[in-house]
Scaffold this motif. Structure first.
Motif, PDB file in Angstrom:
ATOM      1  N   LEU A 104      57.183 -21.154 -18.134  1.00 50.98           N
ATOM      2  CA  LEU A 104      55.877 -21.973 -17.928  1.00 50.98           C
ATOM      3  C   LEU A 104      56.492 -23.606 -18.232  1.00 50.98           C
ATOM      4  CD1 LEU A 104      53.114 -20.066 -20.246  1.00 50.98           C
ATOM      5  CD2 LEU A 104      53.775 -19.922 -17.144  1.00 50.98           C
ATOM      6  N   MET A 105      56.217 -24.277 -17.264  1.00 52.48           N
ATOM      7  CA  MET A 105      55.988 -25.875 -17.723  1.00 52.48           C
ATOM      8  C   MET A 105      54.708 -26.667 -16.814  1.00 52.48           C
ATOM      9  SD  MET A 105      59.173 -28.133 -15.102  1.00 52.48           S
ATOM     10  CE  MET A 105      58.179 -28.034 -12.963  1.00 52.48           C
ATOM     11  N   LEU A 106      54.604 -26.846 -18.150  1.00 57.58           N
ATOM     12  CA  LEU A 106      52.817 -27.459 -18.290  1.00 57.58           C
ATOM     13  C   LEU A 106      53.171 -29.077 -17.085  1.00 57.58           C
ATOM     14  CD1 LEU A 106      51.255 -25.788 -20.882  1.00 57.58           C
ATOM     15  CD2 LEU A 106      51.824 -25.340 -18.416  1.00 57.58           C
ATOM     16  N   ALA A 124      45.844 -24.905 -12.529  1.00 54.56           N
ATOM     17  CA  ALA A 124      44.537 -23.704 -13.542  1.00 54.56           C
ATOM     18  C   ALA A 124      45.328 -22.792 -12.750  1.00 54.56           C
ATOM     19  CB  ALA A 124      43.175 -23.492 -12.579  1.00 54.56           C
ATOM     20  N   PHE A 125      46.314 -21.451 -13.033  1.00 53.85           N
ATOM     21  CA  PHE A 125      47.381 -20.901 -12.912  1.00 53.85           C
ATOM     22  C   PHE A 125      47.057 -19.169 -13.701  1.00 53.85           C
ATOM     23  CE2 PHE A 125      49.486 -23.492 -14.995  1.00 53.85           C
ATOM     24  CZ  PHE A 125      50.404 -22.725 -16.313  1.00 53.85           C
ATOM     25  N   LYS A 135      45.969 -16.607 -17.794  1.00 56.58           N
ATOM     26  CA  LYS A 135      45.264 -17.330 -17.235  1.00 56.58           C
ATOM     27  C   LYS A 135      45.400 -18.955 -17.763  1.00 56.58           C
ATOM     28  CE  LYS A 135      40.760 -17.532 -15.075  1.00 56.58           C
ATOM     29  NZ  LYS A 135      39.934 -17.227 -14.976  1.00 56.58           N
ATOM     30  N   ILE A 136      46.171 -19.978 -17.062  1.00 56.55           N
ATOM     31  CA  ILE A 136      45.936 -21.722 -17.797  1.00 56.55           C
ATOM     32  C   ILE A 136      45.045 -21.929 -17.476  1.00 56.55           C
ATOM     33  CG2 ILE A 136      47.183 -22.886 -19.239  1.00 56.55           C
ATOM     34  CD1 ILE A 136      49.178 -20.869 -19.610  1.00 56.55           C
ATOM     35  N   GLY A 137      44.366 -23.293 -17.518  1.00 49.54           N
ATOM     36  CA  GLY A 137      43.516 -24.106 -16.885  1.00 49.54           C
ATOM     37  C   GLY A 137      43.770 -25.552 -17.987  1.00 49.54           C
ATOM     38  N   ASN A 140      42.583 -24.585 -21.702  1.00 46.65           N
ATOM     39  CA  ASN A 140      42.105 -22.448 -21.741  1.00 46.65           C
ATOM     40  C   ASN A 140      43.284 -21.994 -21.421  1.00 46.65           C
ATOM     41  OD1 ASN A 140      38.918 -23.825 -21.146  1.00 46.65           O
ATOM     42  ND2 ASN A 140      39.296 -23.858 -19.359  1.00 46.65           N
ATOM     43  N   ILE A 141      42.769 -20.981 -22.115  1.00 50.43           N
ATOM     44  CA  ILE A 141      43.684 -19.952 -21.905  1.00 50.43           C
ATOM     45  C   ILE A 141      43.672 -18.455 -22.401  1.00 50.43           C
ATOM     46  CG2 ILE A 141      45.812 -18.468 -23.400  1.00 50.43           C
ATOM     47  CD1 ILE A 141      47.252 -20.929 -24.516  1.00 50.43           C
TER      48      ILE A 141
END
Length: 586
Positions: free
Chosen positions: A383-385, A392-393, A399-401, A441-442
């Motif tokens: 993952l690259m944040l 939100a993806f 599920k991450i936001g 959010n996770i």
């Protein structure tokens, strides 16, 4: 002075010696300039309006702005000789503007607003003065709650300079008896109390124990930091390599430093750090004041990768791409230095405490094609944040936001599915050292569960060998919670009520020789949400000390040597509740 001897040619050695002599000569001038600058700053604040909050010599176990695990310290921690109950005094005329009672944080805390516009704060108090104590106890009974946060009308409770307002203690999140003391301005910004004439004796220079160099070129995310110890005395320090050869086009610095004070064995934070390269200031940090919503900047300021690798706190002398902090006073290119030639470059890190005691770390850096300073590590990630975005993806079981301000920098996070997990996969996302400015959010995919259990499900962070609740709610097959760092996550269902264990009471015990009834209160997963006690059907006040998990009722009924019924209701965050009953004689 120790001469630098690691240059590749004789001319470089002569140049190093000449420049270090010159820098040593200028050192007194630099200290004078810094001193004059700080004095001008101090003149912005009244220095004679306030007195000390304690009538003992002031020794500190914590200074303003020093780095804690998740925040910059917002005040000074004044030692109370390992005892509680010392009288605490109002530092100036004013009125009580706020009273807060909590099992966490500042514990029993008092806020006094003064005519000059500043507010003084006194935390971890054992008790308040009678008029304040009577007022807050009335509010607790009125609201039927131990934890209260009351804002009082102007001049409702007036205090005079030097009036005793309470006693020092160890309540809330305190790690030992002391007084946490703050001064805030009208915008609720915490200000270094020493600007106001609160005198601390300190003639000890800061100690510089470590230097870290970080690769900031295109390989910065998969380069290992270069860490070395520092040596020195009388305020002049050098790393174990006086000239550092590097295989990078851009570098940044971090420093391990601490300060001591007269009569104190512990380590404290420093007031000012200035980075200069070839006599140009690239970064300056001054711990003078900051807003409370800035205090979590510490997890971006302390290099978390180095903390994980070395268990040491290195303070970064550069600014992260998505970081803004009032104590960063200046930076050139965010403190990142471009090594665009093969010349020697003189680096100087000056460190100063509030009393102007100064130490200096000095060395040279040079780019060479054969340099091997930064070792590469495996760059693989899942993952690259990216900061400054609000994505939100979904990714596999996740599920991450997050908000645009949540990330200090880009985060590359490997994803691994671990063994275990009963209602969800057990996953690792990055590392616990991947920390954020604000919670993200996770959501973790949930295996099918009964609908009546969905409200009992929560996200669990299992970093560091323990478990902590991230809360959460069920959303379309995921349980979404909040976290301020990555690591290991799994879902759990909490259907167990909190456990209340009596310490000094059994059924029908005669209690007239006791001053209180005590219990130990614990919960297995989601955490304590509420506790309420009733004696003979009337609500009574329970005090909770989170450090010791102790719940206490102090007797405030007359001794009649008759039987009373005590009922205590406890509930956790997932609304699991239980009622406990005892009879006692008092």
């Amino acid at each position: 002075m120790r001469w630098f001897v690691y240059s590749l040619v004789f001319n470089n050695v002569i140049d190093i010696a000449r420049r270090l002599l010159f820098q040593s000569f200028l050192r007194g001038v630099v200290v004078l300039v810094l001193f004059s600058f700080s004095v001008l700053q101090a003149q912005e604040y009244p220095t004679t309006d306030f007195i000390s909050p304690l009538n003992i010599p002031l020794y500190l176990s914590g200074v303003f702005g020093e780095c804690r695990a998740t925040h910059f310290h917002t005040g000074m921690d004044i030692k109370t000789n390992q005892v509680e109950g010392l009288p605490v005094f109002a530092i100036g005329d004013g009125y009580v503007s706020r009273i807060k009672v909590s099992a966490y944080g500042y514990g029993n805390a008092l806020y006094i607003t003064h005519p000059n516009g500043y507010t003084s704060v006194y935390g971890h108090l054992q008790s308040f003065s009678k008029v304040i104590s009577d007022y807050i106890k009335q509010k607790q009974y009125q609201k039927q709650r131990f934890e209260v946060d009351e804002y009082l009308p102007v001049k409702f409770i007036v205090v005079n300079k030097g009036e005793q307002i309470g006693k020092s203690g160890n309540t809330g999140g305190s790690g030992g008896p002391h007084l946490h003391f703050e001064i805030r301005d009208s915008l609720e910004r915490a200000i270094n109390p020493q600007f106001f004439g609160i005198k601390i004796n300190d003639h000890v220079r800061p100690d510089i124990t470590g230097l870290a160099l970080l690769n900031m070129d295109k390989n910065r995310f998969n380069s290992m930091p270069l860490v070395m110890n520092c040596l020195g005395n009388n305020g002049l320090f050098v790393p174990v390599q006086d000239t550092i050869l590097l295989n990078s086009e851009a570098i940044a610095f971090a420093i391990e430093t601490k300060d001591k004070m007269d009569g104190c064995a512990g380590n404290n934070g420093v007031f000012n750090i200035r980075l200069t390269i070839d006599d140009v200031t690239y970064f300056e940090f001054t711990m003078d004041k900051f807003a409370f919503d800035e205090t979590r900047n510490v997890v971006g300021y302390i290099n978390q990768k180095l903390k994980e690798l070395t268990s040491r706190n290195f303070q970064q002398c550069f600014v992260l791409p998505n970081q803004s902090f009032d104590c960063f006073k200046s930076s050139t290119d965010r403190g990142i230095y471009l090594l665009d030639d093969n010349k020697l470059h003189f680096v100087k890190l000056d460190v100063q405490d509030f009393q102007k005691n100064t130490s200096s770390l000095q060395f040279y850096v040079q780019k060479t094609n054969t340099g091997s300073g930064f070792k590469q590590q495996d760059p693989s990630f899942s993952l690259m944040l990216l900061p400054k975005e609000t994505p939100a993806f979904f990714y596999k079981d996740l599920k991450i936001g997050f908000s645009a301000a949540a990330l200090f920098d880009t985060v590359y996070a490997p994803y691994t599915r671990l063994a275990g997990g009963t209602i969800s996969p057990f996953v690792q996302i990055g590392k616990s050292s991947d920390c954020f400015y604000s919670a993200i959010n996770i959501g973790l995919r949930c295996y099918p569960i009964k609908e009546e259990l969905r409200s009992k499900a929560l996200l669990i962070n299992k970093n560091g060998g323990g478990s902590s609740s991230c809360g959460g709610s069920y959303e379309d097959g995921y349980v979404v919670g909040k976290t301020k760092n990555l690591g290991r996550f799994v879902l759990a269902i909490d259907t167990t009520a909190p456990l209340l264990r009596p310490v000094n009471i059994v059924n029908n015990k005669k209690m007239n020789s006791e001053s209180s009834i005590r219990f130990l209160l614990s919960d297995n997963l989601s955490g304590i949400a509420s506790y309420n006690a009733f004696i003979d059907g009337k609500w009574v006040l329970l005090e909770f000390d989170a450090k010791s998990a102790t719940l206490k009722y102090r007797f405030d009924i007359p001794v009649e040597l008759k039987s009373h019924e005590l009922v205590i209701d406890v509930a956790d965050e997932r609304k699991n509740s239980k009622t406990y009953r005892w009879h006692f004689i008092y």
